[in-house]
Design an enzyme around this catalytic site. Sequence first.
Site, PDB file in Angstrom:
ATOM      1  N   THR A  30      -1.542   2.857  -8.110  1.00 15.01           N
ATOM      2  CA  THR A  30      -2.651   3.526  -8.784  1.00 15.01           C
ATOM      3  C   THR A  30      -2.144   4.673  -9.658  1.00 15.01           C
ATOM      4  O   THR A  30      -2.618   4.868 -10.788  1.00 15.01           O
ATOM      5  CB  THR A  30      -3.677   4.013  -7.748  1.00 15.01           C
TER       6      THR A  30
ATOM      7  N   GLU B 281      -0.628  -6.013   2.976  1.00 14.31           N
ATOM      8  CA  GLU B 281      -0.946  -5.040   4.029  1.00 14.31           C
ATOM      9  C   GLU B 281      -0.714  -5.636   5.419  1.00 14.31           C
ATOM     10  O   GLU B 281      -1.205  -6.723   5.712  1.00 14.31           O
ATOM     11  CB  GLU B 281      -2.414  -4.614   3.876  1.00 14.31           C
TER      12      GLU B 281
ATOM     13  N   SER C 148      -5.643   6.188  -0.630  1.00 10.42           N
ATOM     14  CA  SER C 148      -5.455   4.745  -0.746  1.00 10.42           C
ATOM     15  C   SER C 148      -6.675   4.081  -1.379  1.00 10.42           C
ATOM     16  O   SER C 148      -7.806   4.319  -0.952  1.00 10.42           O
ATOM     17  CB  SER C 148      -5.210   4.170   0.650  1.00 10.42           C
ATOM     18  N   SER C 149      -6.450   3.240  -2.372  1.00 11.60           N
ATOM     19  CA  SER C 149      -7.572   2.515  -2.990  1.00 11.60           C
ATOM     20  C   SER C 149      -8.038   1.448  -2.011  1.00 11.60           C
ATOM     21  O   SER C 149      -7.245   0.622  -1.589  1.00 11.60           O
ATOM     22  CB  SER C 149      -7.150   1.836  -4.288  1.00 11.60           C
TER      23      SER C 149
ATOM     24  N   SER D 112       0.836  -1.201   0.000  1.00 17.77           N
ATOM     25  CA  SER D 112       0.000   0.000   0.000  1.00 17.77           C
ATOM     26  C   SER D 112       0.875   1.257   0.000  1.00 17.77           C
ATOM     27  O   SER D 112       1.820   1.365   0.780  1.00 17.77           O
ATOM     28  CB  SER D 112      -0.898  -0.035   1.243  1.00 17.77           C
ATOM     29  N   GLY D 113       0.574   2.198  -0.871  1.00 21.62           N
ATOM     30  CA  GLY D 113       1.332   3.442  -0.937  1.00 21.62           C
ATOM     31  C   GLY D 113       2.533   3.377  -1.867  1.00 21.62           C
ATOM     32  O   GLY D 113       3.263   4.354  -2.021  1.00 21.62           O
TER      33      GLY D 113
ATOM     34  N   ASN E 255      -1.244   6.037   3.043  1.00 17.29           N
ATOM     35  CA  ASN E 255      -1.463   6.691   1.761  1.00 17.29           C
ATOM     36  C   ASN E 255      -2.698   7.592   1.885  1.00 17.29           C
ATOM     37  O   ASN E 255      -3.760   7.133   2.289  1.00 17.29           O
ATOM     38  CB  ASN E 255      -1.679   5.595   0.702  1.00 17.29           C
TER      39      ASN E 255
ATOM     40  N   GLY F  33      -2.130  -3.847  -2.380  1.00 16.01           N
ATOM     41  CA  GLY F  33      -0.881  -4.524  -2.065  1.00 16.01           C
ATOM     42  C   GLY F  33      -0.932  -5.185  -0.705  1.00 16.01           C
ATOM     43  O   GLY F  33      -1.847  -4.958   0.094  1.00 16.01           O
TER      44      GLY F  33
HETATM   45  P1  ADP Z   1      -0.899   2.647  -4.132  1.00 18.19           P
HETATM   46  O1  ADP Z   1      -1.964   2.632  -5.179  1.00 18.19           O
HETATM   47  O2  ADP Z   1       0.244   1.733  -4.455  1.00 18.19           O
HETATM   48  O3  ADP Z   1      -1.403   2.410  -2.749  1.00 18.19           O
HETATM   49  P2  ADP Z   1      -0.686   5.408  -4.956  1.00 18.19           P
HETATM   50  O4  ADP Z   1      -0.495   5.162  -6.404  1.00 18.19           O
HETATM   51  O5  ADP Z   1      -2.015   5.873  -4.504  1.00 18.19           O
HETATM   52  O6  ADP Z   1      -0.250   4.115  -4.100  1.00 18.19           O
HETATM   53  O7  ADP Z   1       0.447   6.435  -4.494  1.00 18.19           O
HETATM   54  C1  ADP Z   1       0.470   7.011  -3.209  1.00 18.19           C
HETATM   55  C2  ADP Z   1       0.944   8.438  -3.286  1.00 18.19           C
HETATM   56  O8  ADP Z   1       2.328   8.448  -3.641  1.00 18.19           O
HETATM   57  C3  ADP Z   1       0.247   9.274  -4.334  1.00 18.19           C
HETATM   58  O9  ADP Z   1      -0.904   9.878  -3.823  1.00 18.19           O
HETATM   59  C4  ADP Z   1       1.318  10.295  -4.673  1.00 18.19           C
HETATM   60  O10 ADP Z   1       1.314  11.335  -3.706  1.00 18.19           O
HETATM   61  C5  ADP Z   1       2.609   9.531  -4.498  1.00 18.19           C
HETATM   62  N1  ADP Z   1       3.114   9.006  -5.791  1.00 18.19           N
HETATM   63  C6  ADP Z   1       2.883   7.775  -6.317  1.00 18.19           C
HETATM   64  N2  ADP Z   1       3.500   7.625  -7.512  1.00 18.19           N
HETATM   65  C7  ADP Z   1       4.123   8.781  -7.762  1.00 18.19           C
HETATM   66  C8  ADP Z   1       4.942   9.284  -8.849  1.00 18.19           C
HETATM   67  N3  ADP Z   1       5.234   8.527  -9.910  1.00 18.19           N
HETATM   68  N4  ADP Z   1       5.424  10.535  -8.750  1.00 18.19           N
HETATM   69  C9  ADP Z   1       5.156  11.302  -7.670  1.00 18.19           C
HETATM   70  N5  ADP Z   1       4.402  10.902  -6.626  1.00 18.19           N
HETATM   71  C10 ADP Z   1       3.885   9.673  -6.657  1.00 18.19           C
HETATM   72 MG    MG Z   2      -3.978   2.303  -5.010  1.00 13.38          MG
END
Ligand code: ADP
Ligand code: MG
Length: 596
Positions: free
Chosen positions: A109, A400, A159-160, A104-105, A156, A398
């Site tokens: 996404t 957790e 977070s989804s 997660s994080g 996050n 992911g």
């Molecule tokens: P996950 O889906 O794996 O839980 P996210 O894709 O929601 O995580 O990413 C969490 C946070 O990390 C986003 O809200 C953003 O602030 C930061 N982040 C993720 N990917 C990037 C990126 N490529 N560039 C800059 N910030 C990012």
């Molecule tokens: Mg996500």
Amino acid sequence: MEDDEGPEYGKADFVLLDQVTMEDFMKNLQLRFEKGRIYTYIGEVLVSVNPYQPLPLYGPEAIAKYQGRELYERPPHLYAVANAAYKAMKQRARDTCIVISGESGAGKTEASKHMMQYIAAVTNPSQRAEVQRVKDVLLKSTCVLEAFGNARTNRNHNSSRFGKYMDINFDFKGDPIGGHIHSYLLEKSRVLKQHVGERNFHAFYQLLRGSTDQELSALHLERNPALYNFTRQGAGLSMGPHNALDSDEGSYRAVTDAMRLIGFSAEEVESVHRILAAILHLGNIEFVETEHNGQQKGGLAVVEESLVAHVAELTATPQDLVLRSLLARTVASGGRELIEKGHSVAEASYARDAFAKAVYQRLFEWVVDKINSIMAAKDRDPRRDGKDTVIGVLDIYGFEVLSINSFEQFCINYCNEKLQQLFIQLVLKQEQEEYEREGIAWQSVEYFNNAAIVELVERPHRGILAVLDEACSTAGPITDHIFLQTLDTHHRHHPHYTSRQLCPTDKTMEFGRDFRIKHYAGDVTYSADGFIDKNRDSLFQDIKRLLYNSADPTLRAMWPDGQQDITEVTKRPLTAGTLFKNSMVALVENLASKCL
Ligand code: ADP
Ligand code: MG
């Protein structure tokens, strides 16, 4: 390799490392990260490190750099992976898929969004209106899905809380002509309760903070999230750390506009707002036992009748029936005679919570279905022979580990075990076979096969899910404690299972409550508390009927199963765990069919 990938940036592909040790691996990753290189290959796999800050890696210029290139021609990038998938799909007319995993994080996404943007940017040179429409819906639907399916957690801010598998359908020219989103297990327990520092789903705060005063008063709401049990915990927390774009107010407008633009009608959007408001009011309903009066037995009442009136109005259902479905349930006694059985305070609270969770879950699923009906591939070219091709993108929760892990974490981590299995099958086996085929001297690489953990969870009869289902279908007071004892009996010798009972000296687990699974990604201690309830996931038929009979067509459409009468409901519905397992098995089969 380009000069912007010189040796000072370390190895762009871990395959090029002189020796593969954890230390060298991490050193290379860190060196690259410090120089703004967040992406590195391991062969065809892309490793990404979350920078947690905007980097100048994306946008039209970057997209142009990758378009039509080979995978290794440019520095490692999501665009290169999206491009490779697109090319494979187009040139070989084969379905392909992109699987994104990570805790997660980690940035899954965000990665999926960049890849969708890439695909949208490089397709439709002819600017056909239908293709443009599909692309618009694909891109715009993201913020709607996130409003209803994402929440701020301690890992996050966005977070989804659901898994997402998205198919994009392409015609023979390689233009997107449709899409379909499959959602997996929404974490609906979040509607009721959140950990300290976390929030409910964004949609609730967006409604409270973004609606106009008139809109709020029509919903009988006040602006302050601290006034509602379901949003109090997160009331002081914002949606994101960055800027005004992350504000609940701004998002409310953006989401409402996106819904309208995608094709939700104004009436549907209003229904959605009323349903959210009804859930907030439901959360504030409390029950009291009424006095014994003379000979009469004491009953149950709600503390604040006006809340029931609001719920009735907002769900377009009769107030007396809402009240009745909260205070009692209909049971079939003996033959076909129906009797009303009054709830205790605990039962009524349980019914209210199940009501709120179920309404939210159906709402979420309806939103996904609505987007799907709008994106469905149509206007197929009649000259086309054969089928459409598809690129699938999987962005699923992911691995957790929280301070207390419950049924939801158990499902999420099981899902990750399944994906790890797929990964092992596809990447490792494929590579070994290839080496063998080509007769290259090859030392078989030892890797940890997690099949035993998957078996522990999903095996018929004795697997954890089967034992849980057994506990749920047993009449009488089977407790989480007994469920845990049964697990202990079946798995006392399993190398990946333990509990305090089996390992009395391990004080990190609580007696009679915790069990631990050694997952491939680490050990996780689960609290069995609530497993049976969450797996059974029952909702009284009275509540389903109530909502099916709503005068609001949008709400009514979410409850087709409410049509049944209590006497017709004979079959026990599948449990949450079994439904999830079935969906995971189908998902992995689908992915394997696209990758093999
Ligand atoms: P996950 O889906 O794996 O839980 P996210 O894709 O929601 O995580 O990413 C969490 C946070 O990390 C986003 O809200 C953003 O602030 C930061 N982040 C993720 N990917 C990037 C990126 N490529 N560039 C800059 N910030 C990012
Ligand atoms: Mg996500």
